[in-house]
Write a protein that holds these residues in place. Structure first.
Motif, PDB file in Angstrom:
ATOM      1  N   THR A  60      40.288  52.821 -37.432  1.00 20.93           N
ATOM      2  CA  THR A  60      39.564  52.603 -38.671  1.00 20.93           C
ATOM      3  C   THR A  60      38.063  52.578 -38.389  1.00 20.93           C
ATOM      4  OG1 THR A  60      39.404  50.193 -38.545  1.00 20.93           O
ATOM      5  CG2 THR A  60      41.490  51.105 -39.321  1.00 20.93           C
ATOM      6  N   VAL A  61      37.270  52.243 -39.408  1.00 19.17           N
ATOM      7  CA  VAL A  61      35.829  52.093 -39.228  1.00 19.17           C
ATOM      8  C   VAL A  61      35.451  50.649 -38.917  1.00 19.17           C
ATOM      9  CG1 VAL A  61      35.331  54.047 -40.713  1.00 19.17           C
ATOM     10  CG2 VAL A  61      35.476  51.757 -41.710  1.00 19.17           C
ATOM     11  N   ASP A  62      36.440  49.796 -38.733  1.00 24.12           N
ATOM     12  CA  ASP A  62      36.222  48.376 -38.474  1.00 24.12           C
ATOM     13  C   ASP A  62      36.561  48.076 -37.015  1.00 24.12           C
ATOM     14  OD1 ASP A  62      36.116  45.641 -38.335  1.00 24.12           O
ATOM     15  OD2 ASP A  62      37.681  45.284 -39.835  1.00 24.12           O
ATOM     16  N   THR A 100      35.786  51.879 -31.589  1.00 27.81           N
ATOM     17  CA  THR A 100      34.636  51.813 -32.495  1.00 27.81           C
ATOM     18  C   THR A 100      34.813  52.588 -33.782  1.00 27.81           C
ATOM     19  OG1 THR A 100      33.592  53.767 -31.518  1.00 27.81           O
ATOM     20  CG2 THR A 100      33.097  51.636 -30.506  1.00 27.81           C
ATOM     21  N   GLY A 101      35.770  53.505 -33.822  1.00 31.10           N
ATOM     22  CA  GLY A 101      35.788  54.504 -34.875  1.00 31.10           C
ATOM     23  C   GLY A 101      34.911  55.674 -34.471  1.00 31.10           C
ATOM     24  N   TYR A 102      35.081  56.783 -35.147  1.00 26.47           N
ATOM     25  CA  TYR A 102      34.326  57.995 -34.844  1.00 26.47           C
ATOM     26  C   TYR A 102      33.023  57.987 -35.642  1.00 26.47           C
ATOM     27  CZ  TYR A 102      33.649  62.966 -33.849  1.00 26.47           C
ATOM     28  OH  TYR A 102      33.160  64.174 -33.430  1.00 26.47           O
ATOM     29  N   LYS A 135      30.645  56.021 -42.270  1.00 30.24           N
ATOM     30  CA  LYS A 135      31.150  54.867 -41.538  1.00 30.24           C
ATOM     31  C   LYS A 135      30.293  53.628 -41.844  1.00 30.24           C
ATOM     32  CE  LYS A 135      34.230  57.404 -39.447  1.00 30.24           C
ATOM     33  NZ  LYS A 135      34.006  58.680 -40.124  1.00 30.24           N
ATOM     34  N   HIS A 176      29.906  50.917 -40.309  1.00 28.67           N
ATOM     35  CA  HIS A 176      29.220  50.278 -39.193  1.00 28.67           C
ATOM     36  C   HIS A 176      27.979  51.055 -38.769  1.00 28.67           C
ATOM     37  CE1 HIS A 176      32.180  53.028 -37.413  1.00 28.67           C
ATOM     38  NE2 HIS A 176      31.399  53.133 -36.364  1.00 28.67           N
ATOM     39  N   TYR A 177      27.649  52.092 -39.518  1.00 25.56           N
ATOM     40  CA  TYR A 177      26.364  52.773 -39.353  1.00 25.56           C
ATOM     41  C   TYR A 177      25.422  52.288 -40.459  1.00 25.56           C
ATOM     42  CZ  TYR A 177      27.671  56.306 -35.899  1.00 25.56           C
ATOM     43  OH  TYR A 177      28.039  56.936 -34.758  1.00 25.56           O
TER      44      TYR A 177
END
Length: 280
Positions: free
Chosen positions: A15-17, A48-50, A55, A57-58
């Motif tokens: 995931t993105v989490d 981390t996710g791609y 995303k 987290h960006y």
């Protein structure tokens, strides 16, 4: 030299989490350790996710590194507690405004970072927008078996795979975040031509196209994960398997001899019919 090692290929939902990813990674590690695995292999971006603009987290193309550091530290601690090696994908922070590496962290069974592989041959979008390319080869040895690391689009570059064989790699840990089934076909070809096992790890959401799998040094599938969701498959790399005798003990050493060329150089002759290539 050990004859056998058990590895696990962990097909987790990425995931993105980072917190959710870390929880899934550590659950898979526990399953693998309970089943006797010495190494657990995860997909590209597993922790981390791609990368990508969508995303969370960006933020302005800047990653929030705090949760990533926390999850990586927790994963390292568990690896030490379980006594297993872990190879997991994620974004690796650089300094200043430099974009991160797309990496595989290699965590040893003492819970320490033993090495890190940074993807060298990036896609156009990756090198233009997301990542900094790496510059080194990563190999390491566990219980007498040598492992190498490659990532996703690097499946398309035979020279990278040939170098693994040249370095004596027994098993290439190939992590991807792709839904292209041709990647598996190409990886099987590399396994057959190099005589290496190939562990292919993809996220659970990519599994319907081509799920995670262990490919033998003869190019045939030895074990495949479920195409329907998360899974952990454990399989032995067995040097004594009679089905692998030709690939491991005959084809691979003979091809190394053939590539060196000496055996052919001593058997070439000077002959008029060799030199004349325009007449029957």
């Amino acid at each position: 030299m050990a004859d056998r090692i058990r590895i696990a290929i962990a097909q987790t939902l990425v995931t993105v989490d980072p917190a959710a990813n870390g929880t899934a990674i550590r659950a898979a590690m526990r399953q693998a350790a309970d089943r006797g695995a010495r190494l657990v292999h995860f997909a590209e971006g597993a922790l981390t996710g791609y990368a990508g603009a969508d995303k969370p987290h960006y933020a302005g193309w800047r990653i929030d590194w705090a949760p990533i550091a926390e999850e990586l530290a927790a994963t390292m601690t568990l690896a030490g507690e379980l006594g297993v090696w872990v190879v997991a994908g994620g974004n690796h922070q650089l300094t200043g405004d430099h974009r991160p590496h797309n990496s595989l962290w290699v965590i040893n069974d003492s819970g320490q970072l033993a090495d890190r592989y940074d993807k060298r041959l990036l896609s156009h979008n990756e090198v233009a927008s997301f990542y900094t390319p790496g510059d080194h080869i990563c190999t390491f040895t566990v219980d007498g078996f040598t492992f190498g690391c490659l990532l996703c689009i690097e499946v398309n570059f035979p020279e990278l795979w040939m170098k693994q064989a040249d370095l004596g790699v027994d098993c290439v840990l190939f992590s991807s975040f792709s839904e292209d089934p041709i990647f598996e076909i190409i990886a099987r070809g590399h396994a057959a031509t190099t005589g290496c096992w190939v562990s292919m790890a993809v996220p659970a959401q990519c599994a319907p196209a081509a799920s995670s799998a262990l490919i033998g040094p003869h190019g045939y599938l030895l074990r495949r994960a479920s195409p329907d969701g998360p899974d952990v498959v454990c399989v032995d790399l067995d040097r004594t398997d009679p089905d692998l005798d030709v690939a491991l003990n005959k084809a691979r050493p003979w091809r190394a001899t053939a590539r060196a060329g000496d055996i052919y150089a001593t058997r070439r002759v000077t002959d008029a019919r060799t030199l004349d290539r325009t007449h029957p």
